[in-house]
Design an enzyme around this catalytic site. Structure first.
Site, PDB file in Angstrom:
ATOM      1  N   ALA A 145     -13.068  30.160  76.497  1.00 53.25           N
ATOM      2  CA  ALA A 145     -14.775  30.028  76.013  1.00 53.25           C
ATOM      3  C   ALA A 145     -15.421  30.885  77.135  1.00 53.25           C
ATOM      4  O   ALA A 145     -15.012  30.806  78.469  1.00 53.25           O
ATOM      5  CB  ALA A 145     -14.916  28.847  75.965  1.00 53.25           C
ATOM      6  N   GLY A 169      -9.632  27.983  76.132  1.00 51.11           N
ATOM      7  CA  GLY A 169      -9.980  28.101  74.623  1.00 51.11           C
ATOM      8  C   GLY A 169      -9.301  29.167  74.077  1.00 51.11           C
ATOM      9  O   GLY A 169      -8.851  29.253  72.856  1.00 51.11           O
ATOM     10  N   GLU A 177      -5.803  27.842  73.470  1.00 49.20           N
ATOM     11  CA  GLU A 177      -6.098  26.705  72.377  1.00 49.20           C
ATOM     12  C   GLU A 177      -6.206  27.478  71.158  1.00 49.20           C
ATOM     13  O   GLU A 177      -5.763  27.046  69.951  1.00 49.20           O
ATOM     14  CB  GLU A 177      -7.453  25.983  72.727  1.00 49.20           C
ATOM     15  CG  GLU A 177      -7.204  24.976  73.751  1.00 49.20           C
ATOM     16  CD  GLU A 177      -8.321  24.063  74.195  1.00 49.20           C
ATOM     17  OE1 GLU A 177      -9.684  25.060  74.426  1.00 49.20           O
ATOM     18  OE2 GLU A 177      -8.484  22.973  74.330  1.00 49.20           O
ATOM     19  N   GLU A 222      -9.273  24.459  82.653  1.00 47.55           N
ATOM     20  CA  GLU A 222     -10.620  23.937  82.581  1.00 47.55           C
ATOM     21  C   GLU A 222     -10.756  23.219  83.780  1.00 47.55           C
ATOM     22  O   GLU A 222     -12.025  22.941  84.051  1.00 47.55           O
ATOM     23  CB  GLU A 222     -10.660  23.064  81.257  1.00 47.55           C
ATOM     24  CG  GLU A 222     -10.973  24.062  79.933  1.00 47.55           C
ATOM     25  CD  GLU A 222      -9.445  24.578  79.380  1.00 47.55           C
ATOM     26  OE1 GLU A 222      -8.473  24.274  80.212  1.00 47.55           O
ATOM     27  OE2 GLU A 222      -9.563  24.641  78.368  1.00 47.55           O
TER      28      GLU A 222
END
Ligand code: DAK
Length: 263
Positions: free
Chosen positions: A69, A114, A117, A137
């Site tokens: 992200a 992300g 993911e 993260e």
């Protein structure tokens, strides 16, 4: 070939395969809101397009699939915005996972946070040999929030998932393959052709059967065995009412290639 650009995503259809390319290479294809919206729009377009059989998700440039992200965008968020962004990511990734058409991640470099993911929300992952995976993260004071704590342990087991999440370490493609995070590792220069071959092979199968198979695996995967087997049986039974099943079995008996109507 059909082409188009949806903001930060390139969209190309070739040989019934929709290539969705995240296109922010200068930021290692990090996912800001605009990019996630564009991925979802492209995936929806591909699912609705009768000329598309299989979706492939990849990243622009040679360095990254998706490096996570967008940290700059997230840094400015408060708790409410962070929660809304997280829900938005989860819903967007669900569009891929629930796609009735197979979705392949062609992982061409960093797949972090992300990005890892996002790859896990795809049905199959094929990685270039220079790809690297991780859930970093905790280094940012975050935890994985778009499936990393859940899809990862379902793919690789709880112990290995816990290790990746708690250390934040990156692992190379070969290790990702060894632990079951990716299906195949191929030379980086051959990634596109190797993925295209897999996609076209899958695309030659019955579209109705592919959709039902995805539904059986995805829906049954989180249920107890008895309930899951009932879902499999009922989806198996429904196949007998399809034109694809009539054509597939007839073609076998007539020793010819099937031409699936997709009904
Ligand atoms: N976000 C924003 N920009 C990024 C980025 C990212 N994730 N990753 C790289 N970039 C940018 C860099 O800032 C740099 O920009 P400029 O300085 O040139 O403007 C450019 O991309 C090139 O990166 P580097 O110069 O750093 O390249 P290197 O080869 O030196 O290093 C690297 C590559 C991948 C090791 C490094 O860039 C890196 O560590 N990137 C960050 C990786 C990371 O931590 N990813 C996880 C992000 S957190 C949520 C749900 C989900 C999530 C969050 C919330 N909710 C439920 C609320 C997801 C979170 C994440 O993904």
């Amino acid at each position: 070939m059909e082409q188009g650009t949806l903001a930060a995503v390139e969209y190309t259809v070739q040989d019934r395969v929709a290539w969705i390319t995240v296109n922010r290479p200068k930021k290692l294809n990090a996912l800001n809101r605009e990019t996630v919206e564009a991925i979802t729009a492209a995936a929806t377009r591909a699912v609705e397009d009768p000329e598309v059989a299989v979706l492939v998700l990849t990243g622009a440039g040679e360095k990254a699939f998706v490096a996570g992200a967008d940290i700059a965008e997230m840094a400015a968020m408060d708790a409410r915005e962070g929660q809304a962004f997280g829900r938005f990511l989860v819903d967007s990734f669900d569009v891929l996972e629930r796609s009735p058409k197979p979705v392949i991640a062609a992982v061409n470099g960093f797949a972090l946070g992300g990005g890892c993911e996002l790859a896990m929300a795809c049905h199959i992952r094929i990685a270039a040999d220079n790809a690297r995976f991780g859930q970093p993260e905790v280094s940012l004071g975050l935890i994985p929030g778009a499936g990393g704590t859940q899809r990862l342990q379902r793919l690789v087991g709880r112990g290995k998932a816990m290790e990746l999440i708690l250390t934040g370490d990156m692992i190379p493609a070969a290790e990702a393959h060894r632990i079951g995070l990716v299906n195949q590792v191929v030379p980086a220069a051959e990634l596109r052709t190797r993925v295209a071959a897999v996609a076209e092979g899958i695309g030659s199968k019955s579209p109705v059967a592919l959709a039902r198979a995805i539904e059986a695996v995805m829906t049954g995967g989180d249920l107890g065995l008895d309930d899951a087997m009932r879902i499999e049986s009922s989806l198996f039974g429904l196949c007998f009412a399809t034109g694809d099943m009539k054509e597939g079995t007839a073609a076998f008996l007539e020793k010819r290639k099937p031409e699936f109507p997709g009904t």
